[in-house]
Design an enzyme around this catalytic site. Structure first.
Site, PDB file in Angstrom:
ATOM      1  N   HIS A   1       0.861  -1.178   0.000  1.00  0.00           N
ATOM      2  CA  HIS A   1       0.000   0.000   0.000  1.00  0.00           C
ATOM      3  C   HIS A   1       0.900   1.231   0.000  1.00  0.00           C
ATOM      4  CE1 HIS A   1      -3.048   2.844   1.498  1.00  0.00           C
ATOM      5  NE2 HIS A   1      -3.926   1.976   1.036  1.00  0.00           N
ATOM      6  N   TYR A   2       0.397   2.359  -0.485  1.00  0.00           N
ATOM      7  CA  TYR A   2       1.234   3.562  -0.524  1.00  0.00           C
ATOM      8  C   TYR A   2       1.503   4.115   0.874  1.00  0.00           C
ATOM      9  CZ  TYR A   2      -2.939   6.443   0.157  1.00  0.00           C
ATOM     10  OH  TYR A   2      -4.066   7.013   0.659  1.00  0.00           O
ATOM     11  N   ARG A   3       0.689   3.766   1.851  1.00  0.00           N
ATOM     12  CA  ARG A   3       0.933   4.215   3.216  1.00  0.00           C
ATOM     13  C   ARG A   3       1.898   3.277   3.913  1.00  0.00           C
ATOM     14  NH1 ARG A   3      -5.260   5.434   4.596  1.00  0.00           N
ATOM     15  NH2 ARG A   3      -5.365   7.480   3.630  1.00  0.00           N
TER      16      ARG A   3
END
Length: 79
Positions: A29-31
């Site tokens: 995920h980008y987080r």
């Protein structure tokens, strides 16, 4: 399925993976959950830091990051 990369000072790890394992990075995920950033935030709130281990081995570092997460979750009363 997307995964979240988490741990202490993980940006270096993420850059390494991006270069050497791009197919793995595409699953993340980008987080990210950087426990070092959480620790800095906790410092601004006057919370104590958990004891730091000195092993610097993969398994020990993972276990330490998990214990940091549980420590700060309890101190910050996050579900």
């Amino acid at each position: 399925m997307t995964l979240t990369i988490a741990g202490n000072t993980i940006h270096f790890d993420w850059r390494f993976l991006r270069v050497h394992m791009p197919l793995v990075v595409n699953r993340f995920h980008y987080r990210m959950l950087d426990m070092s950033s959480v620790a800095l935030f906790a410092d601004t709130m006057g919370l104590p830091r958990p004891p730091k281990g000195e092993a610097h081995r993969v398994t020990a570092d993972i276990n330490e990051s998990l214990s940091y997460f549980n420590f700060y979750r309890e101190k910050l009363k996050v579900a």
